[in-house]
Scaffold this motif. Sequence first.
Motif, PDB file in Angstrom:
ATOM      1  N   THR A  76       0.926  -1.140  -0.144  1.00 20.15           N
ATOM      2  CA  THR A  76       0.170  -0.097  -0.040  1.00 20.15           C
ATOM      3  C   THR A  76       0.793   1.383   0.070  1.00 20.15           C
ATOM      4  OG1 THR A  76      -1.758  -1.203   1.151  1.00 20.15           O
ATOM      5  CG2 THR A  76      -1.747   1.179   1.216  1.00 20.15           C
ATOM      6  N   GLN A  77       2.012   1.180   0.650  1.00 21.61           N
ATOM      7  CA  GLN A  77       2.961   2.272   0.730  1.00 21.61           C
ATOM      8  C   GLN A  77       3.442   2.494  -0.277  1.00 21.61           C
ATOM      9  OE1 GLN A  77       5.696   1.641   3.968  1.00 21.61           O
ATOM     10  NE2 GLN A  77       4.155   2.307   5.482  1.00 21.61           N
ATOM     11  N   ARG A  78       3.468   1.472  -1.591  1.00 24.79           N
ATOM     12  CA  ARG A  78       4.139   1.560  -2.832  1.00 24.79           C
ATOM     13  C   ARG A  78       2.939   2.103  -3.892  1.00 24.79           C
ATOM     14  NH1 ARG A  78       8.648  -3.109  -3.003  1.00 24.79           N
ATOM     15  NH2 ARG A  78       9.185  -3.179  -0.696  1.00 24.79           N
ATOM     16  N   ASP A  79       1.581   2.168  -3.520  1.00 26.16           N
ATOM     17  CA  ASP A  79       0.626   2.720  -3.908  1.00 26.16           C
ATOM     18  C   ASP A  79      -0.082   1.375  -4.762  1.00 26.16           C
ATOM     19  OD1 ASP A  79       0.824   5.158  -3.553  1.00 26.16           O
ATOM     20  OD2 ASP A  79       2.205   5.727  -5.149  1.00 26.16           O
ATOM     21  N   VAL A  81      -3.177  -1.018  -4.787  1.00 24.34           N
ATOM     22  CA  VAL A  81      -4.345  -0.824  -4.367  1.00 24.34           C
ATOM     23  C   VAL A  81      -5.026  -2.295  -4.435  1.00 24.34           C
ATOM     24  CG1 VAL A  81      -6.687  -0.237  -4.969  1.00 24.34           C
ATOM     25  CG2 VAL A  81      -4.797   1.325  -5.512  1.00 24.34           C
TER      26      VAL A  81
END
Length: 121
Positions: A76-79, A81
């Motif tokens: 999630t921190q790396r986008d 979804v």
Amino acid sequence: MKHLIAFVAATDLRRARAFYEGMLGLRIIGEEPFALVLDVDGTMLRVSRVEKVSIAPYTVLGWTVDDINAAIDDLTQRDVVFERFERFPQDERGVWTAGDGTRVAWFRDPDGNLLSLTQFR
């Protein structure tokens, strides 16, 4: 037969590389005009360039993880979804828990291929 080779399709290898190498952290071991070759803990993954990806209605690639919550937080921190599906009761992170305690979460690559994380009980 010896070693498994996994395949997934992509329309744009540059975009696929940014996702599989940059976001998922897989190691590139080769690059050709028609495919990326990655190492997934000893298994070869070939991301094959195609004109159009036919999206399967099921998971095409999945990874086992020791801690699904930590893996979700990292991605999630790396986008990345995570997906939600009406047919599966999922928690606030998008994790579905099977009857035997196995936990699964799904996400998509840039071409829409459905990928998963699984933490076995």
